[in-house]
Each structure stands twice: as C-alpha cells, then as structure tokens.
Design a protein around this motif. Structure first.
Motif, PDB file in Angstrom:
ATOM      1  N   GLU A  30      11.264  -0.145  -5.799  1.00 15.77           N
ATOM      2  CA  GLU A  30      10.115   0.301  -5.572  1.00 15.77           C
ATOM      3  C   GLU A  30       9.990   1.518  -6.001  1.00 15.77           C
ATOM      4  O   GLU A  30      10.750   2.460  -5.247  1.00 15.77           O
ATOM      5  CB  GLU A  30       9.606  -0.066  -4.411  1.00 15.77           C
TER       6      GLU A  30
ATOM      7  N   TYR B 204       9.435   9.119  -6.266  1.00 17.70           N
ATOM      8  CA  TYR B 204      10.520   8.744  -5.164  1.00 17.70           C
ATOM      9  C   TYR B 204      10.892   7.357  -5.595  1.00 17.70           C
ATOM     10  O   TYR B 204       9.752   6.459  -6.000  1.00 17.70           O
ATOM     11  CB  TYR B 204       9.867   8.515  -3.688  1.00 17.70           C
TER      12      TYR B 204
ATOM     13  N   GLN C 215       0.766  -1.208  -0.117  1.00 18.57           N
ATOM     14  CA  GLN C 215       0.012   0.124   0.239  1.00 18.57           C
ATOM     15  C   GLN C 215       0.730   1.279   0.042  1.00 18.57           C
ATOM     16  O   GLN C 215       2.127   1.328   0.126  1.00 18.57           O
ATOM     17  CB  GLN C 215      -0.974   0.084   1.275  1.00 18.57           C
ATOM     18  N   ALA C 216       0.288   2.245  -0.202  1.00 18.25           N
ATOM     19  CA  ALA C 216       1.037   3.544  -0.325  1.00 18.25           C
ATOM     20  C   ALA C 216       1.264   3.998   1.164  1.00 18.25           C
ATOM     21  O   ALA C 216       0.522   3.650   1.988  1.00 18.25           O
ATOM     22  CB  ALA C 216      -0.024   4.867  -0.840  1.00 18.25           C
TER      23      ALA C 216
ATOM     24  N   HIS D 233      16.113   3.782   2.181  1.00 14.79           N
ATOM     25  CA  HIS D 233      14.957   4.569   2.445  1.00 14.79           C
ATOM     26  C   HIS D 233      14.539   5.312   1.203  1.00 14.79           C
ATOM     27  O   HIS D 233      15.300   4.957   0.224  1.00 14.79           O
ATOM     28  CB  HIS D 233      15.417   5.707   3.603  1.00 14.79           C
ATOM     29  N   LEU D 234      13.087   5.642   1.475  1.00 17.97           N
ATOM     30  CA  LEU D 234      12.729   6.654   0.139  1.00 17.97           C
ATOM     31  C   LEU D 234      13.764   7.748  -0.211  1.00 17.97           C
ATOM     32  O   LEU D 234      14.123   8.586   0.603  1.00 17.97           O
ATOM     33  CB  LEU D 234      11.555   6.893   0.580  1.00 17.97           C
TER      34      LEU D 234
ATOM     35  N   PHE E  18       7.614   5.032  -6.160  1.00 13.47           N
ATOM     36  CA  PHE E  18       6.240   5.747  -5.732  1.00 13.47           C
ATOM     37  C   PHE E  18       6.013   7.060  -6.240  1.00 13.47           C
ATOM     38  O   PHE E  18       6.764   7.946  -6.391  1.00 13.47           O
ATOM     39  CB  PHE E  18       6.228   5.940  -4.266  1.00 13.47           C
TER      40      PHE E  18
ATOM     41  N   LEU F   4       2.363  15.243   1.336  1.00 12.20           N
ATOM     42  CA  LEU F   4       2.424  14.030   0.232  1.00 12.20           C
ATOM     43  C   LEU F   4       1.372  13.042   0.138  1.00 12.20           C
ATOM     44  O   LEU F   4       1.025  12.555   1.619  1.00 12.20           O
ATOM     45  CB  LEU F   4       3.723  13.597   0.208  1.00 12.20           C
TER      46      LEU F   4
ATOM     47  N   GLY G 226      13.555   8.570   6.660  1.00 11.36           N
ATOM     48  CA  GLY G 226      14.430   7.784   7.483  1.00 11.36           C
ATOM     49  C   GLY G 226      14.078   6.403   6.673  1.00 11.36           C
ATOM     50  O   GLY G 226      13.207   6.122   5.676  1.00 11.36           O
TER      51      GLY G 226
ATOM     52  N   LEU H 109      14.164  10.848  -3.125  1.00 13.24           N
ATOM     53  CA  LEU H 109      13.405  11.629  -4.095  1.00 13.24           C
ATOM     54  C   LEU H 109      14.209  11.496  -5.636  1.00 13.24           C
ATOM     55  O   LEU H 109      15.479  11.569  -5.834  1.00 13.24           O
ATOM     56  CB  LEU H 109      13.529  13.354  -3.960  1.00 13.24           C
TER      57      LEU H 109
ATOM     58  N   PHE I  65       5.777  14.355  -7.593  1.00 16.97           N
ATOM     59  CA  PHE I  65       7.158  13.945  -7.387  1.00 16.97           C
ATOM     60  C   PHE I  65       7.413  12.112  -7.896  1.00 16.97           C
ATOM     61  O   PHE I  65       6.205  11.532  -7.737  1.00 16.97           O
ATOM     62  CB  PHE I  65       7.405  13.736  -5.739  1.00 16.97           C
TER      63      PHE I  65
ATOM     64  N   PHE J 194       0.819   9.578  -1.485  1.00 19.89           N
ATOM     65  CA  PHE J 194       1.468   8.576  -2.386  1.00 19.89           C
ATOM     66  C   PHE J 194       0.607   7.628  -2.814  1.00 19.89           C
ATOM     67  O   PHE J 194      -0.397   7.325  -2.691  1.00 19.89           O
ATOM     68  CB  PHE J 194       2.631   7.734  -1.479  1.00 19.89           C
ATOM     69  N   GLY J 195       1.142   7.139  -4.344  1.00 22.35           N
ATOM     70  CA  GLY J 195       0.360   6.029  -4.779  1.00 22.35           C
ATOM     71  C   GLY J 195       0.936   4.771  -4.281  1.00 22.35           C
ATOM     72  O   GLY J 195       1.978   4.725  -3.204  1.00 22.35           O
ATOM     73  N   ALA J 196       0.421   3.622  -4.686  1.00 25.84           N
ATOM     74  CA  ALA J 196       0.507   2.360  -4.094  1.00 25.84           C
ATOM     75  C   ALA J 196       1.843   1.781  -4.222  1.00 25.84           C
ATOM     76  O   ALA J 196       2.469   0.876  -3.589  1.00 25.84           O
ATOM     77  CB  ALA J 196      -0.519   1.516  -4.164  1.00 25.84           C
TER      78      ALA J 196
ATOM     79  N   GLN K  96      12.787   3.548  -3.878  1.00 23.96           N
ATOM     80  CA  GLN K  96      13.213   2.893  -2.569  1.00 23.96           C
ATOM     81  C   GLN K  96      14.153   1.657  -3.002  1.00 23.96           C
ATOM     82  O   GLN K  96      13.371   0.788  -3.690  1.00 23.96           O
ATOM     83  CB  GLN K  96      11.916   2.510  -1.722  1.00 23.96           C
TER      84      GLN K  96
END
Lengths: 115, 114
Positions: free
Chosen positions: B88, B36, A41-42, B43-44, B90, B102, A107, B46, B34, B104-106, B38
C-alpha cells in the motif's frame, strides 16, 4: 537496530472498557506522534509530544488521552472505547531539530478491536 | 477543506508493467512531499521525499516522483514493477505552516501479478 516498537500488535477490548496502547523508541527522538488509521482511510494525526509538550489536534475527541513519562515511551489511553474507535493506531517519532525537516519513523501499529 | 487526494484506491498490474500513482494536494503554501510504502505486515517506510530543488526525485527500489507545482501534484512512478512491489502506497504532505506534521492521502493498494 534503532526502531519504534508498539505493543501489543493486536488489542481487543470491550465497549466502554479503558484501554492503553504503548509505544517505545530507541532512536532518542524528542517528538512522538499518535495516528489513527481506520480501514481504507488515511492515517490521521491525533496528537504529538515535542519533548514534554503535548500538542492536541483540534478535532481529536476528549476520549483520547496520551502520556509520555520519559523520552522513550509514549502511551495512548482511550478512556471509553466505542465501536467507532476500532482502528489501527500508529506511533511515529522524529528528531525535532529546529530549522530542519525531520523525517518521521513509524512503528508497526496496534490494531484495536472493540467488541 | 485542505486535503491530500490519491486517485486510485486499488491498482492491479502485471509484472514489468509501468506504474503511475496520482497524488494531489490542496495546500497553497510551501510544502514538503512524501511517498510512504507499507508492505504486507510491515510498518510504514519512507519511499522518497521532496523538499526543494529538482522536481524529479528518485527514491529507493527504482521509484521516482515528480512535483508539478502548478498542478499541486506529486505522482509516483516506476517504469517496471515487480511482484515484490505489492504494497500500500501513501502520499503525504507536510504543510510547513503547521509545523512538522504529515497529512496523508487515503492510500493506494497495489497488487502486482506474477
């Protein structure tokens, strides 16, 4: 390097046992966010602090609370974790400058398991 | 409900193939957009952002995205993917009327086969 740190990376708790997740930052940002991300999921915003001002999202359950004792630290408290609270919890920060878009820095997340 | 939609949850490509990941949003006002990324265990980060101006924006690692206002879309592209692009991805929207937040999409999990 300036960064956003989350501890622990993995947390296991029992159903109904309070748990606290920690986030710290060396970016000196005045906005800190907590997101919940369930599997596939988001990421979903739970709440954020703008300096000391707490901003709760309308659909965040009361079971979730947050504390920000100073600029660098922010905590997520789950008062009575349920099985549905198992998720990755992401902390993010941004500079919060008025009139500008402020990039959010994330993080690594804490993965919470509820037994 | 206002939302961000990513069309594919899993994409598998061979190295050197071209990539396009779809993203649509349903906010009617001015938005910031945006992507992003991962990477496994990280971590996520940009990848790129669009605020205004040229609707074709270029990001890091050869990625680009095109904002098409009439279609409420912000698709991510890369002409030739590498194994190291496995991650992944986003899409996220800042619906500016709600402040600096923000949505986010899934996410889309990309696996690049070497």
């Amino acid at each position: 390097d300036a960064m956003v740190i989350q501890n622990p990376r993995y947390q296991v708790t029992q159903f109904g046992k309070p748990v606290t997740l920690s986030c710290s930052q060396t970016l000196n940002h005045n906005v800190m966010y907590w997101y919940q991300q369930k599997s596939s999921q988001a990421p979903k915003l739970l709440f954020h602090y703008y300096d000391k001002d707490f901003n709760n999202e309308a659909d965040t359950p009361d079971n979730f609370q947050s504390r920000r004792p100073n600029t660098s630290f922010c905590f997520l408290d789950i008062r009575s974790p349920g099985l549905g609270d198992a998720a990755m919890y992401l902390c993010a920060t941004s500079a919060g400058r008025e009139g500008f878009y402020n990039e959010q820095f994330f993080g690594p997340g804490t993965r919470l398991t509820v037994l | 409900a206002q939302s961000v939609s990513q069309h594919n949850h899993h994409v598998i490509l061979s190295e050197a193939a071209s990539l396009e990941l779809g993203c649509n949003y349903s906010y009617g006002g001015t938005v910031n957009l945006f992507w992003y990324v991962q990477y496994p265990g990280q971590h996520l980060q940009l990848l790129l952002k669009y605020f205004s101006g040229d609707p074709l924006v270029k990001g890091i690692k050869g990625f680009e995205a095109e904002f098409i206002k009439s279609k409420f879309s912000f698709n991510l592209r890369k002409p030739s993917v590498q194994w190291s692009d496995t991650a992944e991805y986003f899409c996220a929207v800042d619906p500016m009327e709600y402040g600096n937040k923000l949505v986010f999409g899934a996410g889309t999990i990309l696996r690049v086969k070497s």
